[in-house]
Write an enzyme that holds these catalytic residues in place. Structure first.
Site, mmCIF file in Angstrom:
data_model
loop_
_atom_site.group_PDB
_atom_site.id
_atom_site.type_symbol
_atom_site.label_atom_id
_atom_site.label_comp_id
_atom_site.label_asym_id
_atom_site.label_seq_id
_atom_site.Cartn_x
_atom_site.Cartn_y
_atom_site.Cartn_z
ATOM 1 N N SER A 120 0.832 -1.211 0.000
ATOM 2 C CA SER A 120 0.000 0.000 0.000
ATOM 3 C C SER A 120 0.858 1.249 0.000
ATOM 4 C CB SER A 120 -0.893 0.033 1.239
ATOM 5 O OG SER A 120 -1.815 -1.016 1.193
ATOM 6 N N HIS A 141 0.066 -2.277 -7.490
ATOM 7 C CA HIS A 141 -0.883 -1.987 -6.418
ATOM 8 C C HIS A 141 -2.284 -2.350 -6.916
ATOM 9 C CE1 HIS A 141 -2.961 1.198 -3.747
ATOM 10 N NE2 HIS A 141 -2.954 0.021 -3.169
ATOM 11 N N GLU A 153 -2.541 0.311 -10.113
ATOM 12 C CA GLU A 153 -1.493 1.335 -10.153
ATOM 13 C C GLU A 153 -0.170 0.573 -10.235
ATOM 14 O OE1 GLU A 153 -1.263 3.450 -6.422
ATOM 15 O OE2 GLU A 153 -0.627 5.298 -7.379
ATOM 16 N N ASN A 191 -2.427 5.948 -2.463
ATOM 17 C CA ASN A 191 -2.489 5.885 -1.001
ATOM 18 C C ASN A 191 -1.884 7.087 -0.302
ATOM 19 O OD1 ASN A 191 -4.075 3.695 -0.723
ATOM 20 N ND2 ASN A 191 -2.392 2.231 -0.702
HETATM 21 P P1 NAD Z 1 -3.964 -9.262 5.366
HETATM 22 O O1 NAD Z 1 -3.597 -8.920 6.754
HETATM 23 O O2 NAD Z 1 -5.375 -9.613 5.035
HETATM 24 O O3 NAD Z 1 -3.045 -10.491 4.842
HETATM 25 C C1 NAD Z 1 -1.652 -10.532 4.978
HETATM 26 C C2 NAD Z 1 -1.236 -11.994 4.934
HETATM 27 O O4 NAD Z 1 0.216 -12.056 4.894
HETATM 28 C C3 NAD Z 1 -1.669 -12.786 6.189
HETATM 29 O O5 NAD Z 1 -2.410 -13.934 5.796
HETATM 30 C C4 NAD Z 1 -0.356 -13.170 6.848
HETATM 31 O O6 NAD Z 1 -0.392 -14.407 7.516
HETATM 32 C C5 NAD Z 1 0.568 -13.210 5.628
HETATM 33 N N1 NAD Z 1 1.987 -13.204 5.970
HETATM 34 C C6 NAD Z 1 2.607 -12.539 6.977
HETATM 35 N N2 NAD Z 1 3.926 -12.837 6.966
HETATM 36 C C7 NAD Z 1 4.128 -13.699 5.931
HETATM 37 C C8 NAD Z 1 5.265 -14.389 5.424
HETATM 38 N N3 NAD Z 1 6.473 -14.244 5.978
HETATM 39 N N4 NAD Z 1 5.108 -15.211 4.363
HETATM 40 C C9 NAD Z 1 3.878 -15.377 3.794
HETATM 41 N N5 NAD Z 1 2.767 -14.765 4.230
HETATM 42 C C10 NAD Z 1 2.891 -13.942 5.295
HETATM 43 O O7 NAD Z 1 -3.455 -8.038 4.480
HETATM 44 P P2 NAD Z 1 -3.947 -7.600 3.003
HETATM 45 O O8 NAD Z 1 -5.026 -6.612 3.135
HETATM 46 O O9 NAD Z 1 -4.132 -8.815 2.154
HETATM 47 O O10 NAD Z 1 -2.659 -6.795 2.511
HETATM 48 C C11 NAD Z 1 -1.534 -7.466 1.975
HETATM 49 C C12 NAD Z 1 -0.651 -6.449 1.260
HETATM 50 O O11 NAD Z 1 -1.417 -5.835 0.215
HETATM 51 C C13 NAD Z 1 -0.180 -5.327 2.187
HETATM 52 O O12 NAD Z 1 1.118 -4.931 1.833
HETATM 53 C C14 NAD Z 1 -1.188 -4.228 1.911
HETATM 54 O O13 NAD Z 1 -0.678 -2.959 2.183
HETATM 55 C C15 NAD Z 1 -1.420 -4.430 0.416
HETATM 56 N N6 NAD Z 1 -2.703 -3.927 -0.120
HETATM 57 C C16 NAD Z 1 -3.868 -4.044 0.594
HETATM 58 C C17 NAD Z 1 -5.071 -3.587 0.043
HETATM 59 C C18 NAD Z 1 -6.379 -3.743 0.772
HETATM 60 O O14 NAD Z 1 -7.381 -3.166 0.327
HETATM 61 N N7 NAD Z 1 -6.451 -4.503 1.863
HETATM 62 C C19 NAD Z 1 -5.069 -3.018 -1.244
HETATM 63 C C20 NAD Z 1 -3.865 -2.952 -1.962
HETATM 64 C C21 NAD Z 1 -2.690 -3.409 -1.387
#
Ligand code: NAD
Length: 284
Positions: A120, A141, A153, A191
């Site tokens: 993000s 993204h 993005e 973001n």
């Molecule tokens: P989330 O908390 O739902 O999921 C993150 C996952 O990563 C968890 O299942 C966790 O167990 C896993 N994880 C942690 N350490 C790990 C490792 N060492 N190896 C493998 N897996 C591991 O978070 P999310 O919302 O899916 O976000 C994930 C990424 O995407 C973040 O960087 C976030 O900023 C980005 N993002 C999120 C959104 C959104 O709308 N939620 C949108 C775009 C980008």
């Protein structure tokens, strides 16, 4: 170059959506997370999501969830990623976590494999710096929910090469998506603006200027937004919002990115939004 095997790291909100989208567009997915329990939940969510799509797209031929799931290998074993032609990393938005992942996959993956960070806010140049393949590291993204959002993005890190951008665009086209390419900077375009807006909306709630529903209604009815900032925060996940605004605060050393104390309190209380069943709104 037709990419067939994609490694997806992180089976949370975004990793689930990315894996489903890839499998639905004929790719083989290696989906990695840290526990079998998380992977089992991811499998169930993908099954439900494919069924849900079939229910709403009555005119299209509905897909069998098992056919989609058969194209996804769920695992905690990073060694599988040696077969991946492209990696999409969606792990928790914490620098320490991402740093370890990139140094690990740099050692495991083939030299020509491209790494795409679905972060993000964390700088793509910083992520690339922990690998020996900075020209092959890019930011993608994705928007949430991934299978339903046709635009992403794309972020060009300091060393990202043109061929890497072409490979990433090609994979996105295979996934049915287009992109807007921007230069690297913490939070990119989306973001850097959105997180400030959401954080300020939370300050408005904290200061009791208006109710949650009123804040969201102002954005929807006055500005024509599809969702208000607090509904958006619940969709993204309040823990991810907090981590992202903290990344912006640390990266720019600018107090305008200080997180709202109410946001911190809600995260500590486990009110993470839709994924936990409660955030600014309650979900069944
Ligand atoms: P989330 O908390 O739902 O999921 C993150 C996952 O990563 C968890 O299942 C966790 O167990 C896993 N994880 C942690 N350490 C790990 C490792 N060492 N190896 C493998 N897996 C591991 O978070 P999310 O919302 O899916 O976000 C994930 C990424 O995407 C973040 O960087 C976030 O900023 C980005 N993002 C999120 C959104 C959104 O709308 N939620 C949108 C775009 C980008």
């Amino acid at each position: 170059m037709n990419i067939q095997v994609v490694g997806v790291i992180g089976a949370g909100v975004m990793g689930i959506g990315v894996s489903q989208n890839l499998a639905q567009t004929g790719h083989h997915v290696l989906l990695l997370d840290i526990s079998e329990e998380i992977l089992e939940r991811a499998k169930q969510e993908i099954r439900n999501s494919v069924r849900f799509q079939g229910f709403f797209n009555k005119n299209e031929k509905s897909e069998n969830p098992d056919d989609i799931l058969n194209r996804i290998k769920f695992s905690t074993n990073y060694q599988l990623l040696e077969d991946a032609e492209f990696i999409i990393e969606n792990a928790t938005e914490k620098w320490e976590i991402k740093k370890d992942i990139y140094s690990k996959i740099d050692a495991i993956c083939q030299p020509n494999t491209v790494f795409a960070a679905n972060t993000s806010a964390i700088s793509i140049t910083r992520i690339a710096s922990v690998t020996k393949r900075a020209s092959q590291v890019i930011g993608i993204h994705f928007m949430n929910p991934v299978p339903m959002k046709p635009m992403v993005e794309m972020i060009r890190g300091y060393h990202t090469s043109d061929p890497t951008i072409e490979i990433a665009k090609n994979l996105l086209a295979q996934m049915g998506k287009e992109c807007i390419v921007v230069n690297d900077s913490p939070g990119f375009v989306s973001n850097r603006v959105l997180m400030l807006t959401i954080n300020e909306a939370i300050f408005v709630i904290q200061d009791q200027v208006a109710s949650v529903e009123e804040v969201d209604r102002i954005f929807k009815t006055c500005f024509g937004h599809k969702m208000g900032p607090l509904e958006t925060a619940d969709l993204i996940g309040l823990d991810t919002i907090l981590s992202s605004i903290e990344v912006l605060y640390d990266s720019f050393n600018d107090s305008k990115y200080r997180p709202s104390p109410l946001l911190k309190k809600m995260v500590d209380a486990g009110l993470h939004g839709r994924k936990s069943g409660r955030g600014f709104y309650i979900y069944q």
